[in-house]
Scaffold this motif. Sequence first.
Motif, short mmCIF file in Angstrom:
data_model
loop_
_atom_site.label_atom_id
_atom_site.label_comp_id
_atom_site.label_asym_id
_atom_site.label_seq_id
_atom_site.Cartn_x
_atom_site.Cartn_y
_atom_site.Cartn_z
N VAL A 27 0.62 -1.23 0.08
CA VAL A 27 -0.07 0.06 -0.04
C VAL A 27 1.00 1.06 -0.03
CG1 VAL A 27 -1.64 1.36 1.42
CG2 VAL A 27 -1.89 -1.29 1.21
N ARG A 28 0.44 2.12 -1.01
CA ARG A 28 1.27 3.45 -0.82
C ARG A 28 0.63 4.46 0.13
NH1 ARG A 28 0.50 4.85 -6.92
NH2 ARG A 28 -1.48 3.86 -6.17
N VAL A 29 1.30 4.88 0.93
CA VAL A 29 0.72 5.53 2.21
C VAL A 29 1.38 7.08 2.43
CG1 VAL A 29 0.08 5.64 4.62
CG2 VAL A 29 0.18 3.62 3.52
N LEU A 30 0.68 8.00 2.26
CA LEU A 30 1.05 9.42 2.38
C LEU A 30 0.64 9.70 3.96
CD1 LEU A 30 2.25 12.00 1.64
CD2 LEU A 30 -0.10 12.93 0.83
N VAL A 31 1.75 9.96 4.78
CA VAL A 31 1.18 10.62 6.32
C VAL A 31 1.59 11.86 6.23
CG1 VAL A 31 1.85 10.15 8.62
CG2 VAL A 31 1.94 8.21 7.09
N LEU A 32 0.57 12.76 6.41
CA LEU A 32 0.65 14.34 6.71
C LEU A 32 1.25 14.50 8.18
CD1 LEU A 32 -2.52 15.49 4.94
CD2 LEU A 32 -0.32 14.94 3.99
N GLY A 33 2.41 14.78 8.28
CA GLY A 33 3.28 14.88 9.55
C GLY A 33 4.12 13.83 9.62
N GLY A 34 3.98 12.62 10.69
CA GLY A 34 4.50 11.59 10.60
C GLY A 34 5.86 11.89 11.56
N SER A 35 6.06 12.71 12.17
CA SER A 35 7.26 12.91 13.19
C SER A 35 6.78 12.83 14.72
CB SER A 35 8.14 14.09 12.77
OG SER A 35 7.17 15.24 13.18
N HIS A 36 5.57 13.00 14.85
CA HIS A 36 4.97 12.88 16.35
C HIS A 36 3.92 11.84 16.66
CE1 HIS A 36 7.50 16.38 17.32
NE2 HIS A 36 7.15 17.01 16.25
N PHE A 37 3.98 11.37 17.73
CA PHE A 37 2.78 10.34 18.67
C PHE A 37 2.34 9.65 17.23
CE2 PHE A 37 -0.54 10.71 22.01
CZ PHE A 37 0.00 9.30 22.46
N VAL A 38 1.08 9.84 17.01
CA VAL A 38 0.18 9.08 16.28
C VAL A 38 0.68 8.88 14.84
CG1 VAL A 38 -1.99 8.60 15.10
CG2 VAL A 38 -1.73 9.45 17.71
N GLY A 39 1.15 9.95 14.28
CA GLY A 39 1.79 10.39 12.91
C GLY A 39 3.00 9.31 13.03
N ARG A 40 3.81 9.35 13.82
CA ARG A 40 4.91 8.64 14.01
C ARG A 40 4.79 7.21 14.11
NH1 ARG A 40 10.00 9.59 18.27
NH2 ARG A 40 11.44 7.97 17.36
N ALA A 41 3.91 6.91 15.03
CA ALA A 41 3.31 5.29 15.11
C ALA A 41 2.88 4.76 13.56
CB ALA A 41 2.45 5.11 16.08
N VAL A 42 2.10 5.66 13.06
CA VAL A 42 1.57 5.10 11.68
C VAL A 42 2.71 4.82 10.80
CG1 VAL A 42 0.43 5.72 9.48
CG2 VAL A 42 -0.73 6.14 12.09
N VAL A 43 3.79 5.61 10.70
CA VAL A 43 4.98 5.64 9.63
C VAL A 43 5.61 4.38 10.20
CG1 VAL A 43 7.17 6.63 9.08
CG2 VAL A 43 5.27 8.13 9.26
N ALA A 44 5.81 4.21 11.50
CA ALA A 44 6.68 2.89 11.92
C ALA A 44 5.92 1.66 11.62
CB ALA A 44 6.95 3.10 13.59
N GLU A 45 4.46 1.66 11.86
CA GLU A 45 3.72 0.59 11.66
C GLU A 45 3.64 0.25 10.17
OE1 GLU A 45 1.57 -3.08 11.87
OE2 GLU A 45 2.81 -2.00 13.46
N ALA A 46 3.50 1.40 9.34
CA ALA A 46 3.41 0.79 7.75
C ALA A 46 4.67 0.36 7.01
CB ALA A 46 2.87 2.26 7.15
N ARG A 47 5.80 0.98 7.67
CA ARG A 47 7.17 0.54 7.10
C ARG A 47 7.47 -0.92 7.84
NH1 ARG A 47 10.06 6.35 7.51
NH2 ARG A 47 9.15 7.12 5.60
N ARG A 48 7.01 -1.22 8.96
CA ARG A 48 7.26 -2.56 9.38
C ARG A 48 6.37 -3.82 8.57
NH1 ARG A 48 6.97 -1.47 14.54
NH2 ARG A 48 5.13 -1.22 14.65
N ARG A 49 5.24 -3.24 8.01
CA ARG A 49 4.39 -4.10 7.18
C ARG A 49 4.90 -4.18 5.71
NH1 ARG A 49 -1.71 -3.31 8.27
NH2 ARG A 49 -1.92 -3.32 10.63
#
Length: 357
Positions: A27-49
């Motif tokens: 999946v191609r995911v664009l995270v608006l932000g991605g450096s703090h809290f929930v955004g950072r968690a989304v980035v980490a989880e997406a890359r882990r997948r």
Amino acid sequence: MKTAFRRDGHHGWHDERVAAAAEEDQVRVLVLGGSHFVGRAVVAEARRRGDEVTTLNRGLSATGDSDGPTIRVDRRDVTALQAALADREWDAVVDTWSDEPAVVAASARVLADRAQHYGYVSSRSVHRWPLAPGADETAPVVDGDPDSEDGSDYAAAKRGGELAVLRHFAGRALLPRPGIILGPYEDVGRLPWWLGRMSTGGRVLAPGPPELPLQYVDARDLAGWMLDAARRRLTGAFNTVSHRGHATMRQLLVACNQVTGNRAELVWRSAEAVQAAGIAPWTELPIWVPAGTELEGLHAGDVSAAHAEGLRCRPVEETVADTWHWLQTEGVPPGRPGRPPLGVDAEAERRALAQPD
């Protein structure tokens, strides 16, 4: 995607989630932000997948995962945003914006023809206060203006953000409404305060009753659920926190004490005694809200819809341990601008502890 979850430990949890995700196309995911809290968690989880993750931010923060493509732009500058996005496309967008709704509206408008699914992290705060115990997603909401440039009213701003996304992604929008969010990267300061207080040791004011049921979500579980939802094109608003009583106040504080070395002595005081001492719930004693007050609904929402759609919440002990490890590794993050510091004053705590229950 129907993902099976095991509850038998940290590694089993993630191994099974990653294995299930691997069966799907990337999946191609664009995270608006991605450096703090929930955004950072989304980035980490997406890359882990193994998903293809692009982050979009101003690049002013040193936190977050620096691997992978990043678009450096101030999203408040719509012209610059359009130019930076160029002709790129994504399967899903995740947006955690909490300020003026007009910024969400502009981003959603620009991305409407570039993305298939838009997940906007909203909040249960969009519901009219006080939150009634047992309220679900149909409870009345506050007024919001998607074109407002005022972010000072958190509830109105989040509701405006919801309306902005719905305007441009009708039938393609996911609106998770978490309440309390805990876990690594937490920059609100609720769980970090308790961990810091326990690590100091001594007699610690523990607000009762000990079996008070809590309701919250680990940011990583919210992130995983949103990514699963994006794969399945799930839409609509969902109260995205644990079931009531997923953990109790005792379980939370005992876990905090254990991971910090069992330096503290938990001294339980009734809700009446704590309030009689002039100590405020929620702010001075983070996470804790006594029953029978207007705050009670914060730990008593109807979350059946999100759990029917696959939301799973890890044990509180895992959330606490991983948060402590993160704090030990990166240190306590600065508080969010404009928010007062959390935690009870040491002298006020001593006075409360000196009083009989």
